[in-house]
Write a protein that holds these residues in place. Structure first.
Motif, PDB file in Angstrom:
ATOM      1  N   LEU A  67       6.912  29.885  37.782  1.00 26.03           N
ATOM      2  CA  LEU A  67       5.770  28.971  37.937  1.00 26.03           C
ATOM      3  C   LEU A  67       5.655  28.622  39.412  1.00 26.03           C
ATOM      4  CD1 LEU A  67       6.323  26.755  34.774  1.00 26.03           C
ATOM      5  CD2 LEU A  67       4.526  28.447  35.124  1.00 26.03           C
ATOM      6  N   ARG A  68       4.874  29.433  40.091  1.00 28.98           N
ATOM      7  CA  ARG A  68       4.696  29.250  41.530  1.00 28.98           C
ATOM      8  C   ARG A  68       3.465  28.378  41.802  1.00 28.98           C
ATOM      9  NH1 ARG A  68       9.480  29.636  42.575  1.00 28.98           N
ATOM     10  NH2 ARG A  68      10.469  31.541  41.886  1.00 28.98           N
ATOM     11  N   LYS A  69       3.360  27.919  43.042  1.00 30.36           N
ATOM     12  CA  LYS A  69       2.258  27.021  43.417  1.00 30.36           C
ATOM     13  C   LYS A  69       0.907  27.632  43.034  1.00 30.36           C
ATOM     14  CE  LYS A  69       0.244  24.561  47.259  1.00 30.36           C
ATOM     15  NZ  LYS A  69       0.170  24.378  48.716  1.00 30.36           N
ATOM     16  N   SER A  70       0.759  28.959  43.288  1.00 33.52           N
ATOM     17  CA  SER A  70      -0.530  29.616  43.028  1.00 33.52           C
ATOM     18  C   SER A  70      -0.938  29.488  41.555  1.00 33.52           C
ATOM     19  CB  SER A  70      -0.451  31.093  43.419  1.00 33.52           C
ATOM     20  OG  SER A  70       0.638  31.693  42.737  1.00 33.52           O
ATOM     21  N   GLN A  71       0.040  29.449  40.659  1.00 34.12           N
ATOM     22  CA  GLN A  71      -0.260  29.262  39.233  1.00 34.12           C
ATOM     23  C   GLN A  71      -0.476  27.774  38.933  1.00 34.12           C
ATOM     24  OE1 GLN A  71      -0.770  31.317  36.900  1.00 34.12           O
ATOM     25  NE2 GLN A  71       0.423  33.192  37.114  1.00 34.12           N
ATOM     26  N   LEU A  72       0.404  26.959  39.491  1.00 40.10           N
ATOM     27  CA  LEU A  72       0.391  25.532  39.129  1.00 40.10           C
ATOM     28  C   LEU A  72      -0.933  24.853  39.494  1.00 40.10           C
ATOM     29  CD1 LEU A  72       4.053  24.589  40.188  1.00 40.10           C
ATOM     30  CD2 LEU A  72       3.162  24.794  37.855  1.00 40.10           C
ATOM     31  N   ILE A  73      -1.523  25.266  40.626  1.00 40.49           N
ATOM     32  CA  ILE A  73      -2.765  24.587  41.034  1.00 40.49           C
ATOM     33  C   ILE A  73      -3.929  24.926  40.103  1.00 40.49           C
ATOM     34  CG2 ILE A  73      -2.217  24.257  43.491  1.00 40.49           C
ATOM     35  CD1 ILE A  73      -3.766  26.803  44.075  1.00 40.49           C
ATOM     36  N   LYS A  74      -3.717  25.926  39.246  1.00 36.66           N
ATOM     37  CA  LYS A  74      -4.798  26.289  38.313  1.00 36.66           C
ATOM     38  C   LYS A  74      -4.524  25.803  36.898  1.00 36.66           C
ATOM     39  CE  LYS A  74      -5.206  30.579  40.730  1.00 36.66           C
ATOM     40  NZ  LYS A  74      -4.696  31.911  40.465  1.00 36.66           N
ATOM     41  N   THR A  75      -3.682  24.795  36.760  1.00 37.60           N
ATOM     42  CA  THR A  75      -3.348  24.304  35.411  1.00 37.60           C
ATOM     43  C   THR A  75      -3.930  22.908  35.217  1.00 37.60           C
ATOM     44  OG1 THR A  75      -1.303  23.351  36.237  1.00 37.60           O
ATOM     45  CG2 THR A  75      -1.165  25.563  35.341  1.00 37.60           C
ATOM     46  N   PRO A  76      -5.145  22.806  34.677  1.00 40.74           N
ATOM     47  CA  PRO A  76      -5.802  21.495  34.621  1.00 40.74           C
ATOM     48  C   PRO A  76      -5.109  20.506  33.704  1.00 40.74           C
ATOM     49  CG  PRO A  76      -7.051  23.146  33.406  1.00 40.74           C
ATOM     50  CD  PRO A  76      -5.950  23.875  34.099  1.00 40.74           C
ATOM     51  N   LYS A  77      -4.389  21.005  32.703  1.00 39.66           N
ATOM     52  CA  LYS A  77      -3.855  20.092  31.690  1.00 39.66           C
ATOM     53  C   LYS A  77      -2.354  19.908  31.754  1.00 39.66           C
ATOM     54  CE  LYS A  77      -7.606  20.928  28.548  1.00 39.66           C
ATOM     55  NZ  LYS A  77      -8.091  21.616  27.366  1.00 39.66           N
ATOM     56  N   LEU A  78      -1.669  20.817  32.405  1.00 39.96           N
ATOM     57  CA  LEU A  78      -0.201  20.798  32.380  1.00 39.96           C
ATOM     58  C   LEU A  78       0.343  19.475  32.918  1.00 39.96           C
ATOM     59  CD1 LEU A  78       2.049  22.903  31.673  1.00 39.96           C
ATOM     60  CD2 LEU A  78       2.270  23.245  34.139  1.00 39.96           C
ATOM     61  N   PHE A  79       1.188  18.786  32.143  1.00 35.03           N
ATOM     62  CA  PHE A  79       1.756  17.551  32.682  1.00 35.03           C
ATOM     63  C   PHE A  79       3.273  17.489  32.659  1.00 35.03           C
ATOM     64  CE2 PHE A  79       0.844  16.063  28.281  1.00 35.03           C
ATOM     65  CZ  PHE A  79       2.072  15.490  27.929  1.00 35.03           C
ATOM     66  N   ALA A  80       3.938  18.513  32.107  1.00 29.08           N
ATOM     67  CA  ALA A  80       5.409  18.537  32.187  1.00 29.08           C
ATOM     68  C   ALA A  80       5.898  19.970  32.034  1.00 29.08           C
ATOM     69  CB  ALA A  80       6.022  17.662  31.099  1.00 29.08           C
ATOM     70  N   ILE A  81       7.001  20.256  32.741  1.00 29.19           N
ATOM     71  CA  ILE A  81       7.615  21.589  32.667  1.00 29.19           C
ATOM     72  C   ILE A  81       9.064  21.415  32.222  1.00 29.19           C
ATOM     73  CG2 ILE A  81       8.384  23.609  34.007  1.00 29.19           C
ATOM     74  CD1 ILE A  81       6.017  23.059  35.921  1.00 29.19           C
ATOM     75  N   GLY A  82       9.457  22.198  31.236  1.00 22.45           N
ATOM     76  CA  GLY A  82      10.866  22.199  30.825  1.00 22.45           C
ATOM     77  C   GLY A  82      11.491  23.522  31.191  1.00 22.45           C
ATOM     78  N   CYS A  83      12.511  23.488  32.043  1.00 15.84           N
ATOM     79  CA  CYS A  83      13.279  24.705  32.331  1.00 15.84           C
ATOM     80  C   CYS A  83      14.468  24.682  31.380  1.00 15.84           C
ATOM     81  CB  CYS A  83      13.777  24.713  33.770  1.00 15.84           C
ATOM     82  SG  CYS A  83      12.461  24.896  34.956  1.00 15.84           S
ATOM     83  N   PHE A  84      14.442  25.560  30.403  1.00 14.03           N
ATOM     84  CA  PHE A  84      15.541  25.619  29.435  1.00 14.03           C
ATOM     85  C   PHE A  84      16.656  26.458  30.043  1.00 14.03           C
ATOM     86  CE2 PHE A  84      13.885  23.522  25.627  1.00 14.03           C
ATOM     87  CZ  PHE A  84      12.594  23.291  26.063  1.00 14.03           C
ATOM     88  N   SER A  85      17.199  25.932  31.115  1.00  7.34           N
ATOM     89  CA  SER A  85      18.189  26.644  31.926  1.00  7.34           C
ATOM     90  C   SER A  85      18.916  25.595  32.756  1.00  7.34           C
ATOM     91  CB  SER A  85      17.480  27.633  32.857  1.00  7.34           C
ATOM     92  OG  SER A  85      16.499  26.951  33.635  1.00  7.34           O
ATOM     93  N   ILE A  86      19.921  26.047  33.491  1.00  8.95           N
ATOM     94  CA  ILE A  86      20.658  25.127  34.364  1.00  8.95           C
ATOM     95  C   ILE A  86      19.881  24.985  35.674  1.00  8.95           C
ATOM     96  CG2 ILE A  86      22.891  24.660  35.451  1.00  8.95           C
ATOM     97  CD1 ILE A  86      23.008  24.976  32.353  1.00  8.95           C
ATOM     98  N   GLY A  87      19.503  26.137  36.257  1.00  8.47           N
ATOM     99  CA  GLY A  87      18.796  26.122  37.539  1.00  8.47           C
ATOM    100  C   GLY A  87      17.294  25.960  37.352  1.00  8.47           C
TER     101      GLY A  87
END
Ligand code: NAI
Length: 411
Positions: A67-87
């Motif tokens: 999920l890079r900046k170029s993708q994130l700026i085009k997400t009108p509704k996204l309000f939380a990200i869960g990384c199901f990982s350690i890093g």
């Protein structure tokens, strides 16, 4: 920049879980009223990801979806990200923050798994098993008492007495070991474990040393030639922390000179990025070394724990605004909404925004029953509670306040 605001019924919050995230996550979300959860087995990228993100409010990924900046700026509704990982390297977390999107992960879900492997390795190394095993595979029968001792009554030195180090301490003490540890922070000693005042002291008294520190400027190469020379003759060394914490060339020399009688290493500088890439390390020539491909924390239980841990954090944030456990966000810890309405306002940290928000409510005679604010140099996050039942037009007004990044309302 896209302005973001939300006032949604939970069943309308669309959750997308990618990369075969453990079923615990969807189960937990479902139990908490999130019924629109789509689970896909693969990773997504490019146009496919962009299309999906158009309608997604919460996304869960593992390590292969970026999920890079170029993708994130085009997400009108996204309000939380869960990384199901350690890093969380797969996400541009700073950019996510500036878009008002907290990122959650699961740093401690595999603590126990690491500790258990370390315990097994302590015993294996102190019994000289790796070498005998290698010889047996080569048709050599080496039945001998040499280089084989019980761990009971021996000294275990733990460098870094955090989540993993303290788990190892408890387990090893139950095997009858004497536990000593060195940490730069003052720690509560568990069981009969004892702190020592310097790394050198720990190195001198320990039969086995195990390392559980993060990689920092202070810990990079913290075990090198000088430290190995200080260790007891024939001591064992275990590293399941980070590869660059140890100078493996110096460790190889220590093995050649028999200063070290056994080593277990799970982490390495410049680890291969995938299973089809070659792996090289200075310790590969030694039979008395256990080499594992960064799997100390990789168990089915850890995977299941990660599913629950991240889902819990996402639900808590979505339900209450609480950002506990976010890697990129100021922390506000709140319980469920006690008042009628809770407004979440994320804004750039410039003077005057909070004043404008408060003025908006006071000038309309709306009583604020509680207010929580946290800031960092970049953003401010304020949560306001009111006893009134205000309609969604408030959201529109709040998002018109200059420097607003995101507004949500929770009922
Ligand atoms: P933690 O943050 O709970 O504990 C680390 C401890 O090290 C803290 O108590 C800290 O005060 C101490 N410390 C920091 N700098 C130090 C220094 N210069 N000297 C002495 N002590 C120092 O971390 P946790 O969860 O116990 O993880 C420890 C390490 O294990 C980390 O490097 C982590 O990345 C690694 N890890 C490796 C895994 C694997 O699969 N091999 C899985 C999980 C974690």
């Amino acid at each position: 920049m896209l302005m973001r605001s939300f006032s949604l019924d939970k069943s309308k919050i669309k959750v997308l879980l990618l990369e075969g995230i453990h079923e615990n996550a969807a189960l937990y979300l479902g139990e908490n009223g999130y019924t629109d959860v789509e689970c896909l087995n693969g990773a997504l990228s490019g146009d496919e990801l962009e299309k999906k993100l158009q309608s997604t409010h919460i996304i869960g990924i593992r390590s292969r979806t970026e999920l890079r900046k170029s993708q994130l700026i085009k997400t009108p509704k996204l309000f939380a990200i869960g990384c199901f990982s350690i890093g969380t390297n797969q996400v541009d977390i700073q950019d996510a923050k500036m878009l008002g999107i907290p990122v959650f992960n699961a740093p401690f879900s595999n603590t126990r798994s690491v500790a258990e492997l370390v315990i097994a390795e302590i015993i294996m190394l102190m019994r000289g098993i790796p070498e005998k095993n290698a010889l047996a595979h080569n048709k050599i029968w080496m039945k001998s008492f040499n280089n084989s001792v019980e761990v009971r009554g021996k000294n275990l030195g733990i460098i870094g007495y955090g989540h993993i180090g303290s788990q190892v301490s408890i387990l090893a003490e139950n095997l009858g070991m004497n536990i000593f540890y060195y940490d730069i922070e003052k720690k509560l000693s568990l069981g009969n474990s004892r702190p020592v005042s310097s790394l050198n002291e720990l190195l001198k008294i320990s039969d086995t040393i195990t390392i559980h520190v993060p990689l920092t400027d202070l810990t990079r190469n913290m075990i090198s030639k000088e430290q190995i020379t200080l260790m007891k003759n024939g001591a064992c060394l275990i590293n399941a922390s980070r590869g660059d914490v140890i100078d493996y060339k110096a460790v190889a020399d220590g093995l050649r000179l028999k200063q070290l009688s056994g080593v277990a290493a799970d982490v390495f500088p410049g680890e291969p990025s995938s299973n089809d890439k070659p792996f090289e390390n200075d310790l590969q020539e030694f039979n008395n070394v256990i080499l594992t491909p960064h799997i100390a924390g990789s168990t089915l239980e850890a995977l299941a724990n990660i599913g629950t841990e991240v889902a819990e954090k996402l639900v808590r944030y979505s339900d209450t605004g609480s950002t506990i456990g976010a890697v990129n966000f100021v922390e506000i810890a709140l319980q469920a909404n006690a008042s009628k309405q809770r407004f979440l306002h994320i804004h750039k940290n410039v003077p005057g925004v909070l004043g404008e928000i408060n003025h908006y409510f006071s000038s309309r005679g709306i009583n604020i029953s509680a207010e929580y604010l946290q800031t960092d140099p970049d953003i401010g996050y304020v949560i306001l509670e009111t006893e009134s039942e205000l309609d969604a037009s408030v959201l529109k007004d709040l998002k018109n306040i200059p420097h607003t990044i995101r507004v949500r309302i929770l009922y």
